[in-house]
Design a protein around this motif. Structure first.
Motif, PDB file in Angstrom:
ATOM      1  N   ASN A   1     -72.703 -44.996   6.204  1.00 34.77           N
ATOM      2  CA  ASN A   1     -71.743 -45.961   5.680  1.00 34.77           C
ATOM      3  C   ASN A   1     -71.342 -45.636   4.242  1.00 34.77           C
ATOM      4  O   ASN A   1     -70.797 -46.473   3.538  1.00 34.77           O
ATOM      5  N   TYR A   2     -71.626 -44.391   3.806  1.00 33.54           N
ATOM      6  CA  TYR A   2     -71.230 -44.018   2.449  1.00 33.54           C
ATOM      7  C   TYR A   2     -70.649 -42.610   2.367  1.00 33.54           C
ATOM      8  O   TYR A   2     -70.467 -42.078   1.270  1.00 33.54           O
ATOM      9  N   ALA A   3     -70.351 -41.995   3.506  1.00 33.38           N
ATOM     10  CA  ALA A   3     -69.772 -40.649   3.504  1.00 33.38           C
ATOM     11  C   ALA A   3     -68.967 -40.449   4.775  1.00 33.38           C
ATOM     12  O   ALA A   3     -69.199 -41.127   5.789  1.00 33.38           O
ATOM     13  N   PRO A   4     -67.992 -39.538   4.756  1.00 39.74           N
ATOM     14  CA  PRO A   4     -67.276 -39.221   5.995  1.00 39.74           C
ATOM     15  C   PRO A   4     -68.249 -38.678   7.038  1.00 39.74           C
ATOM     16  O   PRO A   4     -69.289 -38.106   6.699  1.00 39.74           O
ATOM     17  N   GLU A   5     -67.925 -38.845   8.306  1.00 44.05           N
ATOM     18  CA  GLU A   5     -68.776 -38.304   9.358  1.00 44.05           C
ATOM     19  C   GLU A   5     -68.779 -36.778   9.293  1.00 44.05           C
ATOM     20  O   GLU A   5     -67.741 -36.142   9.133  1.00 44.05           O
ATOM     21  N   ILE A   6     -69.970 -36.208   9.408  1.00 43.70           N
ATOM     22  CA  ILE A   6     -70.149 -34.758   9.343  1.00 43.70           C
ATOM     23  C   ILE A   6     -70.569 -34.267  10.719  1.00 43.70           C
ATOM     24  O   ILE A   6     -71.476 -34.838  11.339  1.00 43.70           O
TER      25      ILE A   6
END
Length: 411
Positions: A211-216
């Motif tokens: 919930n704090y970064a784009p999906e990798i």
């Protein structure tokens, strides 16, 4: 996913350094990524495998002494750093693994700031004793060795000015840390510290959702490295001839040995470097680019080398309990989204970058037969370890950290 913990810190130049690390030789305008992800994958053999992938704990070593356990384990170190703050609530992140990893559907990336580890070391009696430094492969140590350092002087920060006269001064690989991320998560952690089994595989699809970064998301076609299988034989001179199996994907080898010798207050430290080099990143994962620079500097052995003799003077000073470690540094796989444009004139604005590094490491006592050093899988051992002393700060790197650890001033 369980409860998560928030850490807010400054975003440093590490984001830019991370982009530059995977940038082409031609200069290309690029922005720092929102998220940086690192996945360090290791293969452990010998005593390093006895703690079930935790690098050698007391319980696992006792199991080995009794003939239990196998010879190979794996380790994973996952770190996620982002310039964003969590969207709603505490930080929440998971790495979804392929089934062959044998870690369940996912592992949680969480971070808890450990209390009592910040600031300077508590006051106490300065350590007494000496640190004897040797280096280089060969039956005998060259003239001028060992360099002898006094523990009490090191603990006071009195480092001889010529100790690093031949220092590399090479840049370290970029890394993800709490202090260079706005929000940070890692694994293993206090919520989940599963053992990575010897028969685990990384091959397949990996996905990191938070919930704090784009999906990798990325697909790994490179699995764990093969296990190192070092052997040691005593020579008539008193030296120890180390040999090991060649690993095709290795980019370089590095060895070190430590021992207490006959004097309980003395510590002996030897490295395979051909020049006076101590500390640094060599007990960590090293990228292929860095390995090439270290080989040129004579600090890392080339991937074609499969033997190194520990000098007789080292063995005599260190005693029969000398323990040695051998590292095989391996490949690196980089991912990014969106991919870097082929045209260097087109600006690159990645949402995320990810790096997977590999290594293989063995820890042995020269001359001691290790159960199962034939490469069989490790799948059972007592992985209990003694807790670190509460309230002590983490030891710093380098020689001063060694002295402070010897004095019980850090953990």
């Amino acid at each position: 996913m369980g409860s998560k913990y928030r850490i807010v810190a400054r975003v440093s130049l590490a984001s830019i350094a991370a982009v530059l690390a995977i940038a082409p030789a031609v200069s290309q305008q690029s922005d720092p990524p929102i998220a940086r992800y690192t996945m360090d994958a290791g293969t452990l053999s010998g005593m390093a495998a006895m703690a079930g992938g935790r690098g050698g704990g007391i319980g696992g070593i006792m199991s080995m002494m009794n003939g239990g356990g196998g010879s190979v384990a794996h380790e994973l170190v996952l770190r996620l750093g982002s310039s964003r703050t969590p969207a709603g609530g505490d930080p929440d992140a998971d790495h979804f693994m392929p089934q062959g990893a044998r870690l369940g559907t996912s592992v949680p990336l969480t971070y808890r700031r450990t209390q009592g580890r910040e600031g300077s070391a508590p006051q106490g009696e300065l350590p007494r004793g000496r640190l004897l430094l040797f280096w280089g492969c060969g039956e005998h140590a060259p003239a001028g060795q060992p360099v002898i350092l006094d523990f009490s002087r090191l603990a006071r920060g009195e480092i001889p000015p010529d100790l690093y006269a031949q220092g590399l001064n090479l840049p370290s690989d970029w890394t993800v840390r709490p202090d260079n991320s706005t929000t940070y998560g890692d694994w293993p952690n206090s919520e989940d510290a599963q053992v990575v089994q010897g028969n685990a595989s990384l091959l397949g699809q990996h996905r990191v959702a938070s919930n704090y970064a784009p999906e990798i998301s990325f697909n790994l076609a490179q699995d764990f490295m093969p296990a190192l299988q070092p052997t040691g034989s005593d020579l008539a001179s008193g030296a120890v001839a180390m040999r090991w199996n060649s690993i095709d994907v290795a980019t370089g080898y590095y060895a070190w040995a430590v021992g207490a010798g006959g004097n309980e207050r003395d510590m002996v430290w030897w490295t395979s470097a051909s020049t006076q080099q101590f500390g640094g990143p060599f007990a960590d994962w090293v990228s292929p680019a860095s390995a090439r620079r270290y080989i040129e500097a004579g600090t890392v052995m080339p991937p074609t080398q499969t033997s190194c003799t520990i000098p007789a003077e080292v063995r005599e000073a260190a005693g029969e309990g000398m323990m040695s470690s051998l590292y095989a540094f391996g490949p690196e796989v980089d991912f990014a989204y969106p991919p870097r444009p082929e045209d260097s004139r087109t600006p690159w604005r990645p949402e995320w970058i990810a790096r997977v590094r590999y290594r293989s490491m063995a820890m042995v006592i020269p001359g001691m037969e290790m159960p199962g050093m034939d490469g069989s899988d490790f799948d059972s051992a007592d992985s209990s370890e003694p807790d670190e002393p509460a309230g002590l700060p983490r030891c710093r790197g380098g020689l001063r950290g060694i002295a402070e650890r010897a004095a019980g001033l850090c953990s």
